[in-house]
Design a protein around this motif. Structure first.
Motif, PDB file in Angstrom:
ATOM      1  N   ALA A 137      28.913  36.391  55.419  1.00  0.00           N
ATOM      2  CA  ALA A 137      27.802  35.537  54.999  1.00  0.00           C
ATOM      3  C   ALA A 137      26.525  35.892  55.754  1.00  0.00           C
ATOM      4  O   ALA A 137      26.552  36.232  56.940  1.00  0.00           O
ATOM      5  N   LYS A 138      25.419  35.792  55.069  1.00  0.00           N
ATOM      6  CA  LYS A 138      24.117  36.091  55.674  1.00  0.00           C
ATOM      7  C   LYS A 138      23.834  35.108  56.812  1.00  0.00           C
ATOM      8  O   LYS A 138      23.892  33.892  56.632  1.00  0.00           O
ATOM      9  N   PRO A 139      23.550  35.620  58.025  1.00  0.00           N
ATOM     10  CA  PRO A 139      23.212  34.725  59.141  1.00  0.00           C
ATOM     11  C   PRO A 139      21.974  33.901  58.820  1.00  0.00           C
ATOM     12  O   PRO A 139      21.058  34.362  58.123  1.00  0.00           O
ATOM     13  N   VAL A 140      21.953  32.678  59.342  1.00  0.00           N
ATOM     14  CA  VAL A 140      20.815  31.781  59.067  1.00  0.00           C
ATOM     15  C   VAL A 140      20.237  31.289  60.390  1.00  0.00           C
ATOM     16  O   VAL A 140      20.967  31.093  61.367  1.00  0.00           O
ATOM     17  N   PRO A 141      18.920  31.075  60.448  1.00  0.00           N
ATOM     18  CA  PRO A 141      18.300  30.581  61.683  1.00  0.00           C
ATOM     19  C   PRO A 141      18.756  29.161  61.998  1.00  0.00           C
ATOM     20  O   PRO A 141      18.873  28.317  61.106  1.00  0.00           O
ATOM     21  N   ALA A 142      19.030  28.911  63.259  1.00  0.00           N
ATOM     22  CA  ALA A 142      19.377  27.565  63.722  1.00  0.00           C
ATOM     23  C   ALA A 142      18.112  26.843  64.158  1.00  0.00           C
ATOM     24  O   ALA A 142      17.074  27.475  64.389  1.00  0.00           O
ATOM     25  N   PRO A 143      18.151  25.505  64.280  1.00  0.00           N
ATOM     26  CA  PRO A 143      16.953  24.760  64.683  1.00  0.00           C
ATOM     27  C   PRO A 143      16.360  25.202  66.007  1.00  0.00           C
ATOM     28  O   PRO A 143      15.151  25.103  66.226  1.00  0.00           O
TER      29      PRO A 143
ATOM     30  N   LEU B  85      30.405  35.898  46.459  1.00  0.00           N
ATOM     31  CA  LEU B  85      31.594  35.302  47.054  1.00  0.00           C
ATOM     32  C   LEU B  85      31.728  33.844  46.660  1.00  0.00           C
ATOM     33  O   LEU B  85      32.839  33.346  46.419  1.00  0.00           O
ATOM     34  N   ASP B  86      30.602  33.138  46.586  1.00  0.00           N
ATOM     35  CA  ASP B  86      30.644  31.737  46.171  1.00  0.00           C
ATOM     36  C   ASP B  86      31.126  31.609  44.724  1.00  0.00           C
ATOM     37  O   ASP B  86      31.945  30.731  44.407  1.00  0.00           O
ATOM     38  N   ARG B  87      30.646  32.482  43.861  1.00  0.00           N
ATOM     39  CA  ARG B  87      31.094  32.450  42.464  1.00  0.00           C
ATOM     40  C   ARG B  87      32.578  32.803  42.349  1.00  0.00           C
ATOM     41  O   ARG B  87      33.313  32.186  41.584  1.00  0.00           O
ATOM     42  N   ALA B  88      33.018  33.794  43.141  1.00  0.00           N
ATOM     43  CA  ALA B  88      34.437  34.165  43.126  1.00  0.00           C
ATOM     44  C   ALA B  88      35.305  33.005  43.586  1.00  0.00           C
ATOM     45  O   ALA B  88      36.400  32.778  43.050  1.00  0.00           O
ATOM     46  N   GLY B  89      34.831  32.251  44.578  1.00  0.00           N
ATOM     47  CA  GLY B  89      35.593  31.126  45.100  1.00  0.00           C
ATOM     48  C   GLY B  89      35.746  29.984  44.115  1.00  0.00           C
ATOM     49  O   GLY B  89      36.646  29.155  44.248  1.00  0.00           O
ATOM     50  N   GLY B  90      34.878  29.936  43.103  1.00  0.00           N
ATOM     51  CA  GLY B  90      34.951  28.876  42.109  1.00  0.00           C
ATOM     52  C   GLY B  90      35.435  29.346  40.749  1.00  0.00           C
ATOM     53  O   GLY B  90      35.443  28.569  39.780  1.00  0.00           O
ATOM     54  N   GLU B  91      35.855  30.596  40.662  1.00  0.00           N
ATOM     55  CA  GLU B  91      36.290  31.170  39.376  1.00  0.00           C
ATOM     56  C   GLU B  91      37.809  31.048  39.247  1.00  0.00           C
ATOM     57  O   GLU B  91      38.555  31.673  39.983  1.00  0.00           O
ATOM     58  N   LEU B  92      38.278  30.246  38.283  1.00  0.00           N
ATOM     59  CA  LEU B  92      39.708  29.995  38.140  1.00  0.00           C
ATOM     60  C   LEU B  92      40.420  31.072  37.330  1.00  0.00           C
ATOM     61  O   LEU B  92      41.648  31.139  37.337  1.00  0.00           O
ATOM     62  N   ASP B  93      39.660  31.927  36.649  1.00  0.00           N
ATOM     63  CA  ASP B  93      40.263  33.046  35.943  1.00  0.00           C
ATOM     64  C   ASP B  93      40.479  34.193  36.947  1.00  0.00           C
ATOM     65  O   ASP B  93      39.525  34.699  37.527  1.00  0.00           O
ATOM     66  N   THR B  94      41.736  34.584  37.146  1.00  0.00           N
ATOM     67  CA  THR B  94      42.062  35.561  38.188  1.00  0.00           C
ATOM     68  C   THR B  94      41.343  36.882  37.989  1.00  0.00           C
ATOM     69  O   THR B  94      40.809  37.474  38.941  1.00  0.00           O
ATOM     70  N   SER B  95      41.300  37.380  36.764  1.00  0.00           N
ATOM     71  CA  SER B  95      40.657  38.663  36.492  1.00  0.00           C
ATOM     72  C   SER B  95      39.165  38.605  36.775  1.00  0.00           C
ATOM     73  O   SER B  95      38.594  39.510  37.396  1.00  0.00           O
ATOM     74  N   ALA B  96      38.534  37.523  36.341  1.00  0.00           N
ATOM     75  CA  ALA B  96      37.102  37.370  36.577  1.00  0.00           C
ATOM     76  C   ALA B  96      36.803  37.218  38.066  1.00  0.00           C
ATOM     77  O   ALA B  96      35.805  37.754  38.567  1.00  0.00           O
ATOM     78  N   ALA B  97      37.672  36.502  38.766  1.00  0.00           N
ATOM     79  CA  ALA B  97      37.482  36.329  40.206  1.00  0.00           C
ATOM     80  C   ALA B  97      37.580  37.671  40.928  1.00  0.00           C
ATOM     81  O   ALA B  97      36.809  37.950  41.856  1.00  0.00           O
ATOM     82  N   ARG B  98      38.520  38.517  40.499  1.00  0.00           N
ATOM     83  CA  ARG B  98      38.649  39.836  41.121  1.00  0.00           C
ATOM     84  C   ARG B  98      37.422  40.697  40.863  1.00  0.00           C
ATOM     85  O   ARG B  98      36.988  41.447  41.737  1.00  0.00           O
ATOM     86  N   ASP B  99      36.843  40.598  39.673  1.00  0.00           N
ATOM     87  CA  ASP B  99      35.636  41.360  39.378  1.00  0.00           C
ATOM     88  C   ASP B  99      34.485  40.935  40.289  1.00  0.00           C
ATOM     89  O   ASP B  99      33.730  41.779  40.793  1.00  0.00           O
ATOM     90  N   LEU B 100      34.344  39.629  40.478  1.00  0.00           N
ATOM     91  CA  LEU B 100      33.281  39.129  41.345  1.00  0.00           C
ATOM     92  C   LEU B 100      33.503  39.548  42.794  1.00  0.00           C
ATOM     93  O   LEU B 100      32.561  39.917  43.497  1.00  0.00           O
TER      94      LEU B 100
END
Length: 585
Positions: free
Chosen positions: A492-498, A520-535
């Motif tokens: 994940a892209k590092p983000v600045p802290a306060p 990665l976020d889209r893959a984590g929410g994709e319930l179709d296994t083939s589509a998740a692997r593509d992402l």
């Protein structure tokens, strides 16, 4: 002997020594030749395993907790959980989750209007105190791990934070889990499952199960944790409803990696993961054998892109292009008789289903292109002397170890400063010595000077990797059946802290992009296994292009065992079937 490849805790980066990344995962019935199914197991039918006996199993150290969901859990925590606690799903030799029928009869998934997973539990499943494994355990674990109650010291909340409701279904054996948003890796949840006596009380969750598990539901139970002897003893669970464990007990014993061959030869151990350098000695000892398979982990070169010349993507690409990954993989793996192909994926390993080589997104080993990238960034060949000021990243701390300088014949420089990389390695690893030296030599070929610093293993990650005190480093990551979930903190892209610092999670190279996060976020929410692997594959290609992490090879899993040991060996991703471990008749 490899152990849980999909631990529920934050996955630990480890040095590339043999014992450092052992995570116990399981044996269904099959073995398979090394490099085919990803396992090499001394497979014996259950009928051919004698009843009784004690398996003495080397481990790195005593676990700091028996709660697998805490930050200080380790591989041995997971070993014990695998032998003593329920898991809805365990992994096969290809890293794919399979329902464990001792606990889960089946599971149904509805996707509309919301994702609802209905677990149909084995009616025989019960805890050692006689209570049925049921919805109350699922509810308590969800509430402990969903991140809403800060009294529970949890390592992470991935997946559990997407659940909106858990409740009993139409009968005591049915549990309905409703998700607020789709979650592709739902099979990773409730594995292991702890009893309500652990997860309903924060004090018990945090501290009450550090050295004991009073209630279990597996083929073994925790009999004792002996800090003086450095052992954890697991006894056969008399309340187990499944096929009884063949062994009377398993004794996990903390033994340093370099002392394991002698302990095996002396008869003090039956099973131990070993370093490549110990293979010849072990195989030359009567009564011992070595099982070999690709491990559920991979070696990588980490390139710190947070500051200095390596903040320039062109320099990172030049470093990556200069490295002959195939030559390194061949040097490490071919002498062991394992597949010696360079690794082409950060998220899925070659022994897993769905593996794709996406390294073309970075390009191939090409010295001329690497030199052109350096020149484009303003780094050109010079006659600068060794003593000239180096232009590395943050200041190094040489006091922690000796520094070895690898000089190029003609260094590249910019504004009178040589391009120097601080290469930090853990001490006492022959494999790392060889790989690090090869990489430094390859970089010298394009004019990059390296300073190799070896530091004590106990300070390697905290003082150098996690803090960003390196330009280049070698460490490994465990593989996982659930990359969209487990690998997100790593890339994940590092983000600045306060306070102005950078929040990096486990992305120690500090290199990331919005596109990687989105894929990665889209893959984590994709319930179709083939589509998740593509992402996932698209995300991996973007990780290659960012050039913060350069995979080198799938690590070798080398397990020494007594020739009488049955159903143990190099498991790779496969979860051991603990009740079938034992000794040949």
């Amino acid at each position: 002997m490899n152990r849980s490849a999909n631990p529920p805790v934050l996955r630990a980066a480890v040095a590339l020594t043999a014992g450092a990344a052992m995570t116990l995962t399981a044996c269904s019935s099959g073995g398979g030749a090394a490099g085919t199914a990803g396992t090499d197991i001394a497979t014996v039918s259950r009928a051919g395993v004698r009843d009784g006996g004690t398996l003495r199993w080397a481990t790195d150290e005593l676990p700091r907790t028996l709660n697998a969901y805490q930050a200080d859990a380790d591989a041995d925590t997971l070993t014990i959980a695998g032998a003593t606690l329920p898991a809805m799903y365990r992994l096969d030799g290809h890293g794919s989750p399979r329902a464990d029928s001792d606990f889960l009869a089946s599971a149904d998934v509805a996707q509309s209007p919301r994702q609802v997973v209905t677990y149909h539990l084995n009616p025989k499943a019960k805890w050692s105190d006689g209570q049925a494994v049921g919805a109350a355990d699922f509810v308590a674990q969800w509430k402990a791990l969903n991140g809403k109650n800060s009294a529970f010291w949890t390592a992470r909340n991935a997946g559990y934070d997407r659940i909106s409701d858990v409740r009993q279904g139409k009968d005591a054996q049915q549990v309905d889990v409703t998700f607020a948003s789709p979650y592709a890796d739902w099979k990773s949840l409730f594995s292991p499952l702890y009893p309500t006596s652990v997860t309903s009380d924060a004090d018990t969750f945090n501290d009450g199960v550090r050295t004991k598990l009073p209630v279990v539901a597996g083929p073994f139970a925790v009999e004792a944790v002996d800090t003086k002897k450095g052992t954890v003893t697991l006894d056969r669970n008399k309340a187990w409803w499944g096929e009884p464990a063949k062994l009377d007990r398993i004794v996990l014993t903390a033994v340093p990696v370099d002392k394991r061959p002698a302990a095996l030869a002396a008869g003090a151990l039956d099973l131990a993961e070993i370093d490549p350098g110990a293979v010849t000695a072990v195989t030359g000892t009567k009564g011992l054998a070595v099982r070999k398979a690709p491990d559920a982990a991979y070696a990588q070169l980490a390139i710190n892109g947070s500051t200095g010349p390596l903040a320039d993507e062109r320099i990172r690409h030049a470093v990556a292009r200069a490295i002959d990954r195939k030559a390194i993989a061949t040097a490490v793996l071919r002498p062991l008789g394992l597949p010696d192909e360079a690794l082409g994926n950060h998220l899925v390993l070659p022994s897993q289903d769905g593996y794709r080589d996406n390294s073309s997104a970075l390009g191939t080993n090409d010295v001329q292109q690497a030199q052109a990238l350096l020149a484009d960034a303003g780094w050109t060949r010079s006659n600068a002397k060794t003593g000239d000021q180096a232009a590395g990243g943050p200041g190094r701390t040489a006091a922690s170890g000796a520094v070895t300088v690898v000089e190029p014949a003609a260094a590249v420089s910019k504004a009178g400063k040589q391009l120097t990389m601080r290469f930090v390695l853990p001490a006492d690893s022959p494999t790392l010595d060889d790989v690090g030296t090869r990489i430094a030599s390859m970089l010298s070929g394009i004019g990059i000077r390296t300073e190799i610093t070896k530091v004590a293993g106990d300070s390697y990650f905290q003082d150098h990797i996690a803090s960003g005190d390196f330009d280049l480093a070698l460490y490994s990551w465990p593989g996982t059946a659930y990359p969209a979930t487990d690998d997100t903190p790593i890339f994940a892209k590092p983000v600045p802290a306060p306070d102005g610092s950078l929040t990096v999670a486990q992305n120690y190279t500090r290199v990331g992009t919005d596109q990687i996060d989105q894929l990665l976020d889209r893959a984590g929410g994709e319930l179709d296994t083939s589509a998740a692997r593509d992402l996932t594959s698209k995300a991996d290609a973007r990780i290659w292009a960012a050039a913060g992490s350069i995979p080198l090879y799938q690590r070798p899993g080398l397990v020494a065992l007594r020739t009488t040991v049955a159903n143990a060996g190099a498991f790779g991703f496969q979860t051991p079937d603990y009740q079938n471990l034992g000794f040949r008749k």
